[in-house]
Structures are given as C-alpha cells and as structure tokens.
Design an enzyme around this catalytic site. Structure first.
Site, PDB file in Angstrom:
ATOM      1  N   ASN A  77       0.017  -0.223  -6.759  1.00 27.78           N
ATOM      2  CA  ASN A  77      -0.283  -0.569  -5.765  1.00 27.78           C
ATOM      3  C   ASN A  77      -1.020  -0.011  -5.166  1.00 27.78           C
ATOM      4  OD1 ASN A  77      -1.517  -2.465  -3.795  1.00 27.78           O
ATOM      5  ND2 ASN A  77       0.388  -3.010  -2.776  1.00 27.78           N
ATOM      6  N   ASP A  78      -1.254   1.614  -4.347  1.00 30.90           N
ATOM      7  CA  ASP A  78      -1.613   2.270  -3.650  1.00 30.90           C
ATOM      8  C   ASP A  78      -2.948   2.414  -4.230  1.00 30.90           C
ATOM      9  OD1 ASP A  78      -0.167   1.313  -1.137  1.00 30.90           O
ATOM     10  OD2 ASP A  78       1.396   2.496  -1.815  1.00 30.90           O
TER      11      ASP A  78
END
Lengths: 465, 107
Positions: free
Chosen positions: A391-392
């Site tokens: 995600n990040d």
C-alpha cells in the site's frame, strides 16, 4: 606463554572473526558463511572465558554460569527456529533488547563491585553510559516489539506536552549522571536505571509502525555502544572492538535505511512530534469517492490477455502466507508466454530486504526480482500492475502531497501501468496509516479478501481458461 | 592508569572507522540480515556477563550476573540462529529442476 596471554590471543582471534563476518554479511555470496565465522569466533571467546581469571581467582560459580546459559539456549533456539518468517523483525528487536539489558546489568554490577575502591571519575562515567544506553535500548526494543507484534497500536503515540516531557526526562537523566559522578551513590544509580527505562519507552512511543525497522537498527547500534562502554569498565578489548563495530556500522546502516525511505533520520525519529493534527486529518478523510471492485475470475481473464505483468508484493502477502501461490500464478502466466516481474521496493515488508527473503523462500527466481528504478521503467510498458498486499510503497501521495508523512519516499509507480489491480483485505490504510489515492484511480480494480484465497482462486481461473 | 584509557580509546576510534568502512557498500537486500548479524555480534556481552557472575561475591551481584548471563545468551544464540535462518534463503539457486508442477498445468 602465560594463560592470560593465551586467552587475550584467543580474544583477538574472536575480534578478528567479527570484522571478517561483518564484511561477509555485506555480500550475498558470503553472507551465510560470514555469520558462521562470527558464531565460531563467539564460541572461541566463550570457551576461553571459562579459563579466565577475575581479580586473581579463577571463575567462581561455573555451574551457575552453565545453568544460566542452558536457560538462555532452551528459550532462544526454539523461538529463533520456529517463529514465522513474517515475525522476524520483532524477533530481532527482542534479541537486541536483551543484549542491551545484559550490558546495563554488567555495568551496574561492576559499579557495585568497584565502588569500594574509589574509582576514578572516568570509570564511573563509563559505567553510567553503559547503564543509560543499555537500558534505553532494552526498554525501546520492548516497545518496538510490542508495536510490531501488534500488542499495541502501530500508530505514533502522541500526547500534549510530549516534547516538554521528553525534554525534562532527558535533562533529569543528565543531571543525575553529573550527581552520581560526584557522589558515586549506588542508590542514585538505581534511579538512573529507572529513568533510562522511562526514557527508552517515551523515545519510541511517537515513532510510527512503518518506521520501527529503522528504529530497531538504531537501537541495535545503541546496544553495541553500551557493550563498548562495558568493555571500558571491564578492561576488555574484545568487548570494545565488538561493541564499537556494531555501534558504528549500525549507525551507518540506520542512515542507509532511512535514505531508502527518502527521509532523514531525524525526520524518522521526531516527525510525529507536533504532527498530531495533520495525521488525524489525513486518515479520516472520506469524501465519498467510489472504488471499483472485481472478482478473482475477472482479474484472471485480464491477466490472461496481458503480455507483461508486474507484481508488487507487500507485507500483506507475507501475512497471508501467499508467496507460494503467487509464484504458482506467475509460473502459469509465464507458461502462457506472459512476461512476469516482481517489483521490490527497498522497504517492502517490514524491514529492508524482508520481501526478498520471503520470495526467495518461495523459490521465486532471482532474475524476476527487479528493484525500484528498473521496476518503474518496466511499469511504463506493463499491461497490469498487480499489487498484492502493498500500500504505502505505491502511494502517489509520496510524490504529490507535501503534507503527507511519507512525502519524499521513492515509490513504485504502479499507476504507470495500463491497469492496476489491488488485492486487499479491506479499505483500511497501510502500515503508515495514510489514505491511498491510487485506490480511487479509474484504472484501478480492487479485489477484497485474504491475499492467499484470492490468489488461489486466480490460479484456478487461469488454469481453466 | 590514564595510559590504559588512552589505549582503549585508540581501539575504539580505529574500530569505529573499520565498522563504517566495511559496510559502506551493502546492497539493500542484505540490510536485514546485516542488522540481525551485527545484533548477534554484540551478544559478546556474554563474555562480560560471565566475568561478572564469575567474580560475584555478594548475593546481589550473583543475582544480577545470573540475569545478565541469561539475557546475553538469548542475544547470542537467538541472534545467530535467526540470521542463519534468513541467510538460508539466499543460498545459490540450483538450476530449476522441479519442472513437474509446471508441466502438469501447461495444457
């Protein structure tokens, strides 16, 4: 040759093996051998120590030493051997912490021992530094462990007046050190011990989960320095060499790690201070934007029509233990003549290099693992970017949004691909706790569910086509 | 006695340079094993802990030394075993012989 000289020679041998080992750990070819070399050197040092003399006597309490060692081995070996690969980071944290604790105890005990002989001020200073640094490392590692093990929130813990409180505790510790230097009081040493413990805890609390690996590396360096300080007190060159090696290389490694995240070390350590408002503002943003979701079968068809697929794995993959199924899917696609790459972000997973370890475990061939820059050039011509549990590391906020906590971190530009597919457990933000705009991109399809289940269904669907 | 301090300081300074020099060019995939490996190396505090317990003359010193040896043993043994387990994954790959699963799925 006297016994003492022989033991010192063996210690010199051990110190040399540690240097050779660190050198070996820096290259993929020699890393494992390097670790073995250090372990052998350590064994030599430990055996030699049994024949050492303390204060003119041979070692007392040999059975007690052996008993304590047996307890340590019985606890450490199964823990280290059988804990899941995904839990590696917290394991390193806890093994580091106990080392710091041991260094602090050694310094305290030595202080009690030498106090009656009115030691010089610099000797007391060495003791106090050993206690302070070792205890901070112990307490800090314990909190880092709790964060990674999710015994407590992974979010930065902030409260009003935090900077002030930390400052006061820090100054109090320094004042206490000066006082003990003058008075050589044992009871004040215990107070310092307690204060250092508090300092370690409040130092780590405001550091966010995603930054904890960098923190563990720093605490690792701290323990090294505490060991070096004990080495000064005990008059042991071996401890000074080993401790300083770890301290110096650990600090450099910490800087390399924060560089891989595109941040400065001070930003990693102190950025949560005073950022309470922005952080909470960013995470609760919900402007009713819609996302598109699909089934594993849809994605299987999409993949079947692609000619180039870039897989972007993240920690979610590791948690779901989906790396073997993922490799199976990749092999199926390759058999259909589709090019498959794995794009590995330097900080994918929870420690730098963590993802490489996990994929290597699943027998993914090295040649298919590509690093950041190469990944971004491959993605420009890719049909599908398959984001599995990351995600990040694909969050465009790192490029677009200067107010984002991860602003400036190099990312994998999944959005360059024709289609983006996210395998996600839920809409929950990633480890850094930041909303990801890529999820709302019209190119993006989301498949909700456990990554392993989804991948298994995709494998079945690709086989059926 | 200040000469002793100076000698230790010399060792410290020189080792600090060696420590930064030898890991300056480590590829990022090895950062985790390197951290874990150096974690095991500072477990050499076990030697210090043994000397402390071995020289203990009071109950308090014995208790503290005993605890220190346990903690340091955890550090050494756990550190080396975890690192070895990580590096096991980096063993040079034999040419892929397990072609069977792929054959049976390729139509």
């Amino acid at each position: 040759m006297s016994r003492g000289t022989l033991i010192d020679l063996l210690y010199l041998f051990s110190a040399t093996t540690f240097i050779i080992a660190l050198k070996g750990l820096g290259s993929p070819k020699h890393a494992r051998r390097g670790n073995m070399v250090a372990a052998f050197g350590m064994l030599v040092a430990i055996v030699a120590t049994f024949f050492n003399h303390v204060g003119g006597h041979s070692l007392r309490h040999v059975w007690l030493i052996l008993l304590a060692m047996a307890i340590g081995v019985i606890v450490a070996v199964p823990t280290a051997r059988f804990v899941k690969m995904t839990a590696m980071p917290q394991l390193v944290a806890i093994f580091n912490g106990v080392g710091g604790g041991a260094a602090a105890l050694v310094s305290i005990t030595e202080f009690i021992h030498i106090k009656s002989s009115h030691p010089a001020t610099y000797v007391i200073l060495e003791v106090l530094l050993g206690v302070l640094i070792g205890t901070v490392s112990f307490a800090g590692s314990a909190v880092a462990f709790a964060k990674l093990q999710e015994l407590m929130t992974g979010r930065p813990v902030t409260y009003p007046g935090q900077q002030l409180i930390n400052g006061v505790v820090g100054v109090a510790a320094l004042a206490l050190i000066v006082t003990i230097l003058v008075t050589a009081s044992t009871s004040l040493l215990w107070v310092l011990f307690a204060l250092a413990f508090v300092l370690g805890v409040i130092f780590v609390l405001p550091i966010g989960g995603a930054d904890v690996p960098v923190l563990i590396s720093l605490l690792n360096a701290f323990t090294g320095l505490a060991v070096a300080a004990s080495g000064f007190t005990l008059g042991s060159n071996l401890l000074i060499v080993a401790g300083t090696l770890v301290g110096a290389s650990g600090i450099l490694l910490t800087r390399l790690m924060s560089k891989a995240m595109g941040r400065s070390l001070s930003n990693v350590l102190f950025s949560a201070f005073g950022s309470v408002i922005t952080a909470s503002g960013a995470t609760t943003r919900d402007d009713g934007r819609s996302v598109r979701s699909g089934t594993p079968e849809d994605i299987a068809i999409l993949l079947g029509f692609s000619s180039r697929v870039v897989i972007i794995p993240g920690y979610g993959l590791a948690v779901a233990q989906g790396q073997h199924v993922l490799r199976e899917l990749a092999e199926l696609l390759e058999a259909k003549g589709i090019e498959v790459f794995y794009a590995i972000h330097p900080v994918a997973g929870r420690m730098p290099g963590h993802m490489n370890v996990l994929l290597a475990e699943a027998n993914v061939p090295y040649e298919q693992l590509i690093e950041l820059d190469e990944a971004n050039s491959e993605l420009a011509t890719a049909d599908v970017a398959l984001v599995v549990g990351a995600n990040d590391t694909v969050n465009p906020a790192a490029v677009d949004d200067p107010s984002s906590p991860i602003y400036g971190m190099p990312i994998i530009h999944a959005d360059l691909a024709e289609n983006v597919v996210f395998l996600k457990r839920s809409m929950r933000p990633g480890f850094a706790g930041i909303e990801n705009d890529l999820l709302y991109n019209p190119k993006t399809t989301l498949v909700f569910g456990d990554a392993k289940d989804t991948l298994t269904k995709m494998v079945a669907a690709v086989k059926a086509n | 006695m200040h000469n002793v301090l100076l000698q230790y300081a010399t060792v410290l300074i020189l080792t600090a340079f060696v420590g930064t020099e030898i890991i300056a060019k480590v590829p990022s995939i090895l950062h985790t094993p390197l951290m874990s490996g150096s974690n095991a190396i500072h477990g050499v505090i076990l030697v210090g802990s043994m000397l402390i317990l071995g020289g203990a003359t009071t109950n308090l010193q014995e208790i503290l030394g005993f605890l220190a040896v346990i903690l340091a043993t955890l550090n050494v043994v756990g550190g080396f075993v975890v690192t070895d387990r990580m590096l096991e994954m980096f063993k040079p790959r034999a040419p892929r012989v397990k072609e069977t699963p792929r054959d049976e799925v390729a139509p």
